[in-house]
Design a protein around this motif. Structure first.
Motif, PDB file in Angstrom:
ATOM      1  N   GLN A  42      91.899   5.458  51.107  1.00 23.17           N
ATOM      2  CA  GLN A  42      92.718   5.024  52.349  1.00 23.17           C
ATOM      3  C   GLN A  42      93.278   6.412  52.955  1.00 23.17           C
ATOM      4  O   GLN A  42      93.386   6.263  54.220  1.00 23.17           O
ATOM      5  CB  GLN A  42      93.984   4.429  51.609  1.00 23.17           C
ATOM      6  CG  GLN A  42      93.823   3.084  51.027  1.00 23.17           C
ATOM      7  CD  GLN A  42      93.264   2.166  51.907  1.00 23.17           C
ATOM      8  OE1 GLN A  42      92.186   1.968  52.092  1.00 23.17           O
ATOM      9  NE2 GLN A  42      94.336   1.540  52.832  1.00 23.17           N
ATOM     10  N   VAL A  43      93.311   7.364  52.421  1.00 22.59           N
ATOM     11  CA  VAL A  43      93.880   8.491  53.073  1.00 22.59           C
ATOM     12  C   VAL A  43      92.867   9.080  53.946  1.00 22.59           C
ATOM     13  O   VAL A  43      93.041   9.469  55.229  1.00 22.59           O
ATOM     14  CB  VAL A  43      94.209   9.789  52.036  1.00 22.59           C
ATOM     15  CG1 VAL A  43      94.323  11.023  52.880  1.00 22.59           C
ATOM     16  CG2 VAL A  43      95.308   9.448  51.435  1.00 22.59           C
ATOM     17  N   LEU A  44      91.679   9.090  53.524  1.00 28.70           N
ATOM     18  CA  LEU A  44      90.428   9.582  54.455  1.00 28.70           C
ATOM     19  C   LEU A  44      90.180   8.684  55.472  1.00 28.70           C
ATOM     20  O   LEU A  44      89.803   9.249  56.591  1.00 28.70           O
ATOM     21  CB  LEU A  44      89.157   9.692  53.537  1.00 28.70           C
ATOM     22  CG  LEU A  44      89.266  10.962  52.294  1.00 28.70           C
ATOM     23  CD1 LEU A  44      87.951  10.870  51.592  1.00 28.70           C
ATOM     24  CD2 LEU A  44      89.498  12.334  53.249  1.00 28.70           C
ATOM     25  N   THR A  45      90.099   7.449  55.316  1.00 25.67           N
ATOM     26  CA  THR A  45      89.705   6.393  56.264  1.00 25.67           C
ATOM     27  C   THR A  45      90.864   6.459  57.363  1.00 25.67           C
ATOM     28  O   THR A  45      90.684   6.176  58.522  1.00 25.67           O
ATOM     29  CB  THR A  45      89.563   5.053  55.764  1.00 25.67           C
ATOM     30  OG1 THR A  45      90.720   4.595  54.761  1.00 25.67           O
ATOM     31  CG2 THR A  45      88.344   5.120  54.929  1.00 25.67           C
ATOM     32  N   GLY A  46      92.095   6.753  56.662  1.00 26.84           N
ATOM     33  CA  GLY A  46      93.316   6.592  57.775  1.00 26.84           C
ATOM     34  C   GLY A  46      93.300   7.904  58.585  1.00 26.84           C
ATOM     35  O   GLY A  46      93.527   7.682  59.621  1.00 26.84           O
TER      36      GLY A  46
END
Length: 382
Positions: A42-46
């Motif tokens: 979630q952090v990387l794609t966000g």
């Protein structure tokens, strides 16, 4: 240089390689690891999505469409992020219900459980803020409904709402603030997750038998690292189905319409992971009581370590509680289904009954069954 590297390798060695793990834990213990993988995704794609997203009410919807249509593999990033939120909640719900089944919240892991519930609350806030960002119809009206909850606060509720909106209605300032907070919260989640893990490793992991297994442990590597990655492989296959074949199955098609403040959707429904609490809110006709009930349904989970009334942890040795647990699980699924249905008298009545049972289980059944089983055990020994 050696002094700088040493603490890092020591932490990795103590918590990922030589960490003593109960030999009898099974795949239900994989979901903590899977939750951390979901958070990282979630952090990387966000981060990559934020490079193309524009937090402006006139441009947000178009920027999301630009990501989907024009950015190389933007559709993959967007679907991985939106479906990743659902997968994150699926994993966390299984993780929490496993904790309820095996009483992982009991001392000495009570603070680990409390921090876990706080993480869950922040997850819900982060997911809500993220759902507003595409600026579709359901995003806009969902934000309108949820933000109005603060008006239940006496005297200052109205002023807090205006401060939250940045005006007298949801506007560009609101969207920009939601974007900033949504970007910040995952890093707080990472910090809390590390604290959660530190508390767990300080006291040691539980096990399906719920007994002290300090003398029957093996190192995490290679045994349980391999086991975690096998579970991860199965999880990737599960996620891939939604990502490549049914990316919109868990969402609302109406959110593909641009937000319109003068056209209210027929049914305003939150994402599926909010539905049980939405059912509680909707089943109570009084707004203040409904909001308090919804919040209490989550906060009460923090009290479980002190509500629990028996030294026996695992449901394997508690046949009465085992039956009650599965009834409680069915009650939660039923609440989720009720929350997805239109407003009708029959659904409202059913929502009131299931909401009452939810609190009855946590406040009455758990402590009562613990005492009853202890009496029956003493009688059997005599």
């Amino acid at each position: 240089m050696r002094l700088i590297k040493q603490p890092f390798f020591s932490i990795v060695n103590n918590h990922l390689i030589e960490y003593p793990t109960p030999i009898n834990i099974h795949y239900a213990w994989n979901f903590g690891f899977l939750a951390s993988i979901c958070l990282i995704i979630q952090v990387l794609t966000g981060i990559f999505l934020s490079m193309h997203y524009i937090p402006h009410i006139d441009l947000a919807f178009s920027s999301v469409e630009h990501i989907m249509r024009d950015v190389n593999y933007g559709w993959l990033l967007r679907y991985a992020h939106s479906n990743g939120a659902s997968m994150f909640f699926i994993v966390v719900y299984i993780h929490m219900f496993r904790g309820l089944y095996y009483a992982s919240y009991v001392n000495p892991r009570h603070f680990t459980w409390v921090i876990g519930v706080i993480i869950y609350l922040l997850m819900m806030g982060t997911a809500f803020l993220g759902y507003v960002l595409p600026w579709g119809q359901m995003s806009f009206w969902g934000a309108t409904v949820i933000t109005n909850f603060v008006t239940i606060i006496p005297v200052v509720g109205k002023y807090i709402l205006e401060w939250l909106w940045g005006g007298f209605s949801i506007n560009n300032a609101t969207l920009h603030r939601f974007f900033c907070i949504h970007y910040l919260l995952p890093f707080i989640l990472i910090a809390l997750s590390l604290i959660h893990l530190a508390f767990l490793h300080q006291k040691g992991s539980g096990n399906p038998l719920g007994v002290n297994s300090s003398l029957d442990k093996v190192s995490m590597y290679p045994y349980f690292i391999y086991k975690d990655f096998l579970g991860l492989s199965a999880f990737i296959l599960f996620v891939s189905f939604f990502l490549f074949y049914a990316p919109n199955l868990l969402g609302h098609s109406i959110n593909y319409l641009r937000a319109n403040s003068i056209s209210t959707p027929l049914h305003i429904i939150p994402e599926w992971y909010f539905l049980p609490f939405y059912a509680m809110l909707r089943s109570i006709p009084h707004k203040t009581i409904g909001v308090v009930t919804m919040l209490a349904a989550i906060i009460i989970l923090m009290l479980l370590p002190w509500i629990h009334s028996t030294e026996i942890r695992s449901s394997r040795f508690r046949p009465l509680y085992r039956v009650a647990f599965w009834i409680f699980l069915a009650c939660c699924f039923l609440l989720g289904w009720i929350g997805s249905q239109p407003m009708r008298v029959s659904y409202i009545l059913l929502g009131q009954i299931t909401s009452l049972y939810y609190f009855f289980h946590l406040l009455i059944i758990i402590p009562t069954l613990g005492k009853l089983e202890r009496v029956l055990l003493d009688y059997k020994i005599d």
